[in-house]
Design an enzyme around this catalytic site. Sequence first.
Site, PDB file in Angstrom:
ATOM      1  N   GLY A  42     -15.418  -3.800 -44.417  1.00  0.00           N
ATOM      2  CA  GLY A  42     -16.109  -2.593 -43.983  1.00  0.00           C
ATOM      3  C   GLY A  42     -15.845  -2.233 -42.524  1.00  0.00           C
ATOM      4  CE1 TYR A  43     -20.630  -0.017 -39.601  1.00  0.00           C
ATOM      5  CE2 TYR A  43     -20.607  -1.957 -41.003  1.00  0.00           C
ATOM      6  CZ  TYR A  43     -21.288  -0.913 -40.410  1.00  0.00           C
ATOM      7  OH  TYR A  43     -22.623  -0.775 -40.615  1.00  0.00           O
ATOM      8  CD1 TRP A  74     -15.652 -18.513 -33.504  1.00  0.00           C
ATOM      9  CD2 TRP A  74     -15.417 -17.958 -35.654  1.00  0.00           C
ATOM     10  NE1 TRP A  74     -16.892 -18.245 -34.004  1.00  0.00           N
ATOM     11  CE2 TRP A  74     -16.777 -17.897 -35.321  1.00  0.00           C
ATOM     12  CE3 TRP A  74     -15.015 -17.648 -36.957  1.00  0.00           C
ATOM     13  CZ2 TRP A  74     -17.755 -17.545 -36.252  1.00  0.00           C
ATOM     14  CZ3 TRP A  74     -15.987 -17.289 -37.874  1.00  0.00           C
ATOM     15  CH2 TRP A  74     -17.339 -17.237 -37.519  1.00  0.00           C
ATOM     16  CB  CYS A  83     -41.292 -22.381 -33.044  1.00  0.00           C
ATOM     17  SG  CYS A  83     -41.144 -20.581 -32.977  1.00  0.00           S
ATOM     18  CD  GLN A  94     -20.243  -2.775 -36.492  1.00  0.00           C
ATOM     19  OE1 GLN A  94     -19.118  -3.239 -36.398  1.00  0.00           O
ATOM     20  NE2 GLN A  94     -20.688  -1.808 -35.738  1.00  0.00           N
ATOM     21  CE1 TYR A 112     -21.532 -11.103 -27.642  1.00  0.00           C
ATOM     22  CE2 TYR A 112     -20.154 -10.079 -29.327  1.00  0.00           C
ATOM     23  CZ  TYR A 112     -20.794 -11.185 -28.808  1.00  0.00           C
ATOM     24  OH  TYR A 112     -20.685 -12.398 -29.432  1.00  0.00           O
ATOM     25  CB  CYS A 125     -34.528 -18.049 -32.188  1.00  0.00           C
ATOM     26  SG  CYS A 125     -35.757 -17.086 -31.301  1.00  0.00           S
ATOM     27  CD  GLU A 175     -17.551 -13.289 -30.608  1.00  0.00           C
ATOM     28  OE1 GLU A 175     -18.453 -12.501 -30.937  1.00  0.00           O
ATOM     29  OE2 GLU A 175     -17.754 -14.516 -30.475  1.00  0.00           O
TER      30      GLU A 175
HETATM   31  N1  ADE Z   1     -22.017 -14.110 -33.444  1.00  0.00           N
HETATM   32  C1  ADE Z   1     -21.203 -13.449 -32.649  1.00  0.00           C
HETATM   33  N2  ADE Z   1     -20.314 -14.271 -32.079  1.00  0.00           N
HETATM   34  C2  ADE Z   1     -20.577 -15.484 -32.545  1.00  0.00           C
HETATM   35  C3  ADE Z   1     -20.017 -16.748 -32.355  1.00  0.00           C
HETATM   36  N3  ADE Z   1     -18.972 -16.899 -31.544  1.00  0.00           N
HETATM   37  N4  ADE Z   1     -20.553 -17.773 -32.978  1.00  0.00           N
HETATM   38  C4  ADE Z   1     -21.595 -17.594 -33.777  1.00  0.00           C
HETATM   39  N5  ADE Z   1     -22.163 -16.452 -34.006  1.00  0.00           N
HETATM   40  C5  ADE Z   1     -21.673 -15.391 -33.399  1.00  0.00           C
END
Ligand code: ADE
Length: 420
Positions: A91-92, A34, A209, A52, A130, A202, A47
Site C-alpha cells: 500500500g501507499y 533490519w 506498565c 504507515q 522522522y 507502552c 523505515e
Molecule cells: N518503527 C519505526 N521504526 C522502527 C524500528 N526501527 N524498529 C521498530 N519499530 C519501528
Amino acid sequence: MEPEPASASPPRAPSRRARVLVAWFRHHRRPLPWRSRRDPYRIWVAEVLLQQTRVRQALPYYERFVARFPSVRALAGASRSEVLKAWEGAGYYARARRLHDAARLLVRTNGGRLPRSAGSLERLPGVGRYIARAIASLAFGEPVVALEANGLRVAARWTRETGDLGTARVRARLAAVLAAELPTPDAGPFNEAVMELGETVCLPRAPRCPDCPVAFACRAYRELADPSRVPRRAPRRSRPHVRGAVVVLTDRGRWLVQRRPAGGLLGGLWEFPGGKIEPGEDPEHAARRELLEETRARVRGLADLGSVHHAYSHFTVELRVFQGRPGARRPATSSTRRWVTPAELERLPIPGATRKIVRRLEEPGGFLDGQAGPRVGVAPRRPGSGRAPGPEPAPGARGVPTERPGPPRGRRARGPGREP
Ligand code: ADE
C-alpha cells in the site's frame, strides 16, 4: 551529494531513564531483520515501510523487497513496474515511487551511498524529518532524536502531556524532552528503544506498565490510575464511502487493463477500466460510460458479477464488477493499455481491490467465457440479468473481507483525496 560525517558533539551524560531503557532494549529487542546489520539502505527501506505499516505486517514486504533489491544500486537499476510489483500489497505506493526516485538520485550524485546526516538525508525524495533522523541515528550514530507515533505516545506518558500530539508545538516539546536525555554514543539504540517500548509495552489502549523498565520515571504511571488516558485521544473520524463500477472486458482469454498515471493515486499500477458511480446513476450505466470515456469502446453482453469491497485507511469502496466482450470498435492499445492473460496480469503491479477482483474471477466455480477466455467466478448480483452467459454463483463470494492497511484506490476522483 557528498557523504558527510555525523556531527561531532561531546558525549553527554544520559539520564537514568535513558540508560535503563537502552539496557532493556539490548536484552529485549525483537530480532527484526533490519537490526541484524547496520546497513543504511536496509534501515531506510524498513523505515519507509514502517511509516504507515505495523512491524508484523511490514515484515514479509520488507523481506521480499530487500531480497529483490538488496542495494541502492539494484533498486536504482530496476524499472518502475518492477519496483511497484515488489511493493505490491504494502500500500501507499507513493512510498515505493519516491524510494525508487531517491535511489536513482543517489546513484547519479553520490555513488549509490546514503548521506550520513539527517539534514542531507531530508533532501531525498520521500525522506521526511522522522525518517532522516532515524537513518542518521540508527545507521550513522548521529545524535538526533527520531520521534514517530509510538515514541510520541511514550514521551507523552513520561511527561503527562495534556496537549494534542497532532500539533507541531507539542511534538517539538516532547522532542526537546528526549533530546535533553539522548545518550550521544547511543542515539540510535535510544531512539529504537523508545519505539520498541511503544510497540511492545507502552501500548495505546492497554499499556503493560508492570513490564515497563522505566515506569519509575513515567508521570502517567506514577500519577494516574489509568495511564492509558495519556495522550488524549482524538475522536475517530468516520471514513467516507465511495462506489465505483469496473468492466472486465474479455476477449479470447485476455482482459483489458490500463496503467494509472504515474504521479497520482496508485500511480503506475494496472487495473480494469472503470470509475466512480455518479449520484443517482445506475451502476451498469456507470460501467458503460466509464469504459466509453476511457477507451472509446462499447461493450457487448454485459454481465453483472457482483461487488467487491475494499477498505483503505481513509475511505471504503464498493466496486460493482461487470464483464463483457468488446463491441465492433475495439479499444486502442498503447503503453498504458493492453490485453493480458491472467498469467501476464500476475506479473504486473495491481492495487488491492483489483487483486480481489482477479481472485474472484479465478475462483473455482467460475466459468470459461464463450470464447475460451479467462474464468470468472464472482457471484452475480442479479443472475441472468446480463446478456452474457451468466457466471456460476460462487458460494460465499460476497462480503469480501477488508484489507488494512491499503492505499486509496480510484481513477481520478474515485476516492477522496490523493494517495497519502
Ligand atoms: N518503527 C519505526 N521504526 C522502527 C524500528 N526501527 N524498529 C521498530 N519499530 C519501528
